[in-house]
Design a protein around this motif. Structure first.
Motif, short mmCIF file in Angstrom:
data_model
loop_
_atom_site.label_atom_id
_atom_site.label_comp_id
_atom_site.label_asym_id
_atom_site.label_seq_id
_atom_site.Cartn_x
_atom_site.Cartn_y
_atom_site.Cartn_z
N LEU A 99 -93.84 130.09 23.65
CA LEU A 99 -93.00 128.91 23.90
C LEU A 99 -93.53 127.67 23.18
CD1 LEU A 99 -92.39 129.44 27.72
CD2 LEU A 99 -90.74 129.75 25.87
N GLN B 90 -86.76 131.48 32.18
CA GLN B 90 -85.51 130.79 31.87
C GLN B 90 -85.58 130.10 30.50
OE1 GLN B 90 -82.77 131.22 33.52
NE2 GLN B 90 -83.89 132.50 35.00
N ARG B 91 -86.75 129.59 30.16
CA ARG B 91 -86.93 128.96 28.86
C ARG B 91 -86.80 129.99 27.73
NH1 ARG B 91 -86.28 124.88 25.39
NH2 ARG B 91 -88.03 124.61 23.97
#
Length: 395
Positions: free
Chosen positions: A303, A386-387
């Protein structure tokens, strides 16, 4: 009287190492007594009086591979031929060294690299000849034109990475190294050796990859499936392989957590990788919280990656179709008509137990999730999941 003269045995080892045809013939023999008969006969044709009892003693099995921990000396500055692959980085009297295992004509078709090592070590030729070379000279020994991975597989664990690796390995000419221990050792050392010039660390990473992929054929494809904690090394691996595309496989956290608590991966046990790689202290954490936090920190480097232009996010729910539709094109690999049957067969098998058919168990895992697992997921994993989904779908 049994001969105790090791000179004929050493002469025969040298003769085999210098003769690829003889090495290949002996390497194809799995049965001990057949191997001894052929070896003694081949030695005789070369004027070497090889005693069969002495040879049998030299070939005594080492099923656990314990000999790799012995302080045996370096056998050569040169790496062995392409029938041999690195098995492990070990301590030798003169410094770090690489032990090699015989692969021969067999491919890396096992679910994990360690399975291939065990298969190779079981061959008599691997007990006859034990290659050990210096680690420091590997970049020079491999050379500048060594194999570079066509793709890297990062993953969150228990989310289809072995399935993807097995499907790719089913393609003719493809070489897929699935969680190879020597690559892990190099990566971990490179991360820890912050005082060592980055160029030297990158050179060793590239050289180890080239050694693992030395059997790759043009157009066949060479892929390394990393260990799940290698996400932490993403910047380092991106620097080592700037033109290599990568994927990150992930899954609904409930499925991963339940799978881990059915059978824990060693990295999810408090201490170990969690502490050394991700800096997790298990003080005050439940087993469920520790596991969830480790998974959260496994996601974080993906991320946080400054450049994901060569990266692709794949949800387990997209498998197996995504292998052909998305992953193959991303890695620049192709599926021809002749390989389609083998590719489909790999998709239908249980990736970790290739002789069994795959049986979906997602619904069972959802029912099995305990309140403690669900609470740990809510605290640590819902947001990163969710990201990842948002990045994958462009939402």
């Amino acid at each position: 009287m049994i001969s105790t003269d090791s000179a004929p045995l050493d002469q025969f080892r040298a003769a085999v190492s210098a003769d690829p045809v003889l090495e290949r013939r002996l390497g194809a023999i799995a049965q001990m007594m057949e191997f001894i008969g052929v070896a003694v006969a081949e030695a005789a044709t070369r004027g070497i009086a090889l005693d069969p009892v002495t040879l049998e003693r030299a070939l005594s099995p080492d099923p656990l591979g314990l000999e790799r921990f012995l302080p045996r000396p370096i056998t050569s500055e040169m790496i062995p031929g392409p029938a041999w692959l690195p098995a492990a980085i070990v301590e030798a009297p003169t410094g770090l060294a690489i032990d090699w295992f015989y692969l021969g004509d067999a491919g890396l078709s096992d679910p994990f690299f360690e399975d291939s090592i065990r298969r190779g070590r079981s061959l008599p030729i691997s007990r006859l000849i034990r290659h050990r070379t210096p680690l420091a000279t590997l970049p020079e020994a491999v050379g500048a034109g060594g194999a570079v991975p066509d793709g890297l597989i990062f993953h969150l664990s228990r989310c289809g990475s072995t399935l993807v690796a097995q499907m790719l390995a089913a393609l003719p000419g493809a070489v897929v190294a699935s969680e190879p221990a020597p690559f892990d050792q190099i990566v971990q050392r490179a991360q820890e050796a912050s005082d060592q010039p980055i160029e030297q660390r990158i050179a060793l990473i590239r050289a180890m990859a080239a050694a693992l992929g030395r059997r790759a054929t043009p157009g066949g494809g060479f892929v390394i499936k990393t260990d799940c904690w290698h996400t932490k090394a993403l910047p380092l691996l991106a620097a080592a392989f700037p033109d290599t595309p990568w994927i990150f496989l992930y899954r609904d956290p409930i499925d991963i957590m339940v799978s881990q608590f059915r059978q824990r991966g060693f990295q999810t046990i408090p201490g170990g990788i969690g502490t050394t790689v991700f800096g997790i202290s298990n003080d005050g954490l439940s087993q469920e919280e520790y596991c969830a936090l480790l998974l959260e920190r496994t996601c974080a480097p993906i991320l946080e990656a400054a450049d994901r232009s060569r990266g692709l996010l794949i949800n387990y729910a997209e498998l197996p179709e995504a292998v052909e539709d998305t992953i193959l094109p991303h890695f620049g690999m192709a599926l021809d008509a002749g390989a389609r049957a083998a590719f489909a067969a790999a998709a239908a098998r249980d990736a970790k137990a290739p002789y069994s058919a795959f049986t979906p168990d997602t619904e069972a895992k959802r029912r099995e999730a305990s309140p403690a697992i669900r609470a740990a997921i809510a605290r640590y994993l819902d947001a990163p999941y969710q990201r990842l989904e948002m990045l994958r779908t462009g939402g």
